[in-house]
Design a protein around this motif. Structure first.
Motif, mmCIF file in Angstrom:
data_model
loop_
_atom_site.group_PDB
_atom_site.id
_atom_site.type_symbol
_atom_site.label_atom_id
_atom_site.label_comp_id
_atom_site.label_asym_id
_atom_site.label_seq_id
_atom_site.Cartn_x
_atom_site.Cartn_y
_atom_site.Cartn_z
ATOM 1 N N ASP A 175 0.857 -1.094 -0.041
ATOM 2 C CA ASP A 175 -0.146 -0.026 0.071
ATOM 3 C C ASP A 175 0.598 0.962 -0.022
ATOM 4 O OD1 ASP A 175 -2.727 -0.888 0.091
ATOM 5 O OD2 ASP A 175 -2.323 -1.630 1.858
ATOM 6 N N PRO A 214 0.928 5.828 -3.728
ATOM 7 C CA PRO A 214 -0.578 6.549 -3.475
ATOM 8 C C PRO A 214 -1.614 7.053 -4.395
ATOM 9 C CG PRO A 214 1.578 8.053 -2.498
ATOM 10 C CD PRO A 214 1.768 6.309 -3.398
ATOM 11 N N ASP A 215 -2.687 6.640 -4.016
ATOM 12 C CA ASP A 215 -3.613 6.938 -5.875
ATOM 13 C C ASP A 215 -3.153 5.570 -5.880
ATOM 14 O OD1 ASP A 215 -4.330 8.743 -4.486
ATOM 15 O OD2 ASP A 215 -2.824 9.881 -5.766
ATOM 16 N N HIS A 216 -2.726 4.490 -5.564
ATOM 17 C CA HIS A 216 -2.521 2.762 -6.328
ATOM 18 C C HIS A 216 -3.156 1.865 -5.632
ATOM 19 C CE1 HIS A 216 -0.903 5.694 -9.348
ATOM 20 N NE2 HIS A 216 -1.729 4.267 -10.128
ATOM 21 N N ARG A 217 -3.885 0.880 -5.780
ATOM 22 C CA ARG A 217 -4.571 -0.728 -5.295
ATOM 23 C C ARG A 217 -2.867 -1.580 -6.025
ATOM 24 N NH1 ARG A 217 -4.389 -2.266 -0.862
ATOM 25 N NH2 ARG A 217 -6.071 -4.796 -1.531
ATOM 26 N N SER A 233 -5.025 1.820 -10.584
ATOM 27 C CA SER A 233 -5.146 3.749 -10.600
ATOM 28 C C SER A 233 -6.225 3.059 -9.524
ATOM 29 C CB SER A 233 -5.358 4.362 -10.650
ATOM 30 O OG SER A 233 -5.881 5.795 -10.745
ATOM 31 N N VAL A 234 -6.420 4.281 -7.642
ATOM 32 C CA VAL A 234 -7.304 4.181 -7.526
ATOM 33 C C VAL A 234 -7.896 5.482 -7.085
ATOM 34 C CG1 VAL A 234 -7.721 2.166 -6.395
ATOM 35 C CG2 VAL A 234 -6.486 3.825 -4.990
ATOM 36 N N GLY A 235 -7.205 6.747 -7.581
ATOM 37 C CA GLY A 235 -7.233 8.186 -7.119
ATOM 38 C C GLY A 235 -7.436 8.636 -8.794
#
Length: 120
Positions: A95, A98-101, A118-120
């Motif tokens: 983790d 940042p902004d990624h899984r 990407s999660v952001g």
């Protein structure tokens, strides 16, 4: 001027082609693409999925890449991790980006692979 990455090549030990095919096709869901005859004589396998192309070349004295690795973007990273785990592949979540899984795994010959979304 650079335009794109054509492919990433990883090394593999002699005689590992069937294990590579089982993993890259059955586990990762890629398709094997034929190598040109002059290159096929060297052994190894080529795989692709969409614009992603991975070449596995046979190397005498092979040592797996434990740090160097391709970073492969996926959709549905949680489901993809579950797919790998269901096939017995290791899944190690990280983790720290940042902004990624993302998670790391390895192919059947020990090469490190990163999967991220990407999660952001």
């Amino acid at each position: 001027m650079l335009a794109a990455v054509d492919h990433v090549q990883l090394a593999a030990p002699p005689g590992s082609e069937e294990r590579l095919r089982a993993y890259y096709v059955d586990v990762l869901g890629m398709i094997e693409t034929p190598k040109p005859p002059t290159l096929a004589a060297r052994g190894g396998c080529w795989f692709e999925a969409g614009d992603v192309r991975l070449h596995l070349g046979i190397e005498d004295g092979f040592r797996p890449a434990r740090k160097a690795h391709p970073g492969l973007r996926v959709t549905g990273v949680e489901a993809y991790a579950a797919r790998l785990a269901a096939h017995g592949a290791p899944v190690t979540w990280d983790d720290n980006l940042p902004d990624h899984r993302r998670f790391y795994s390895e192919d059947p010959v020990g090469n490190r692979l990163e999967f991220l979304e990407s999660v952001g």
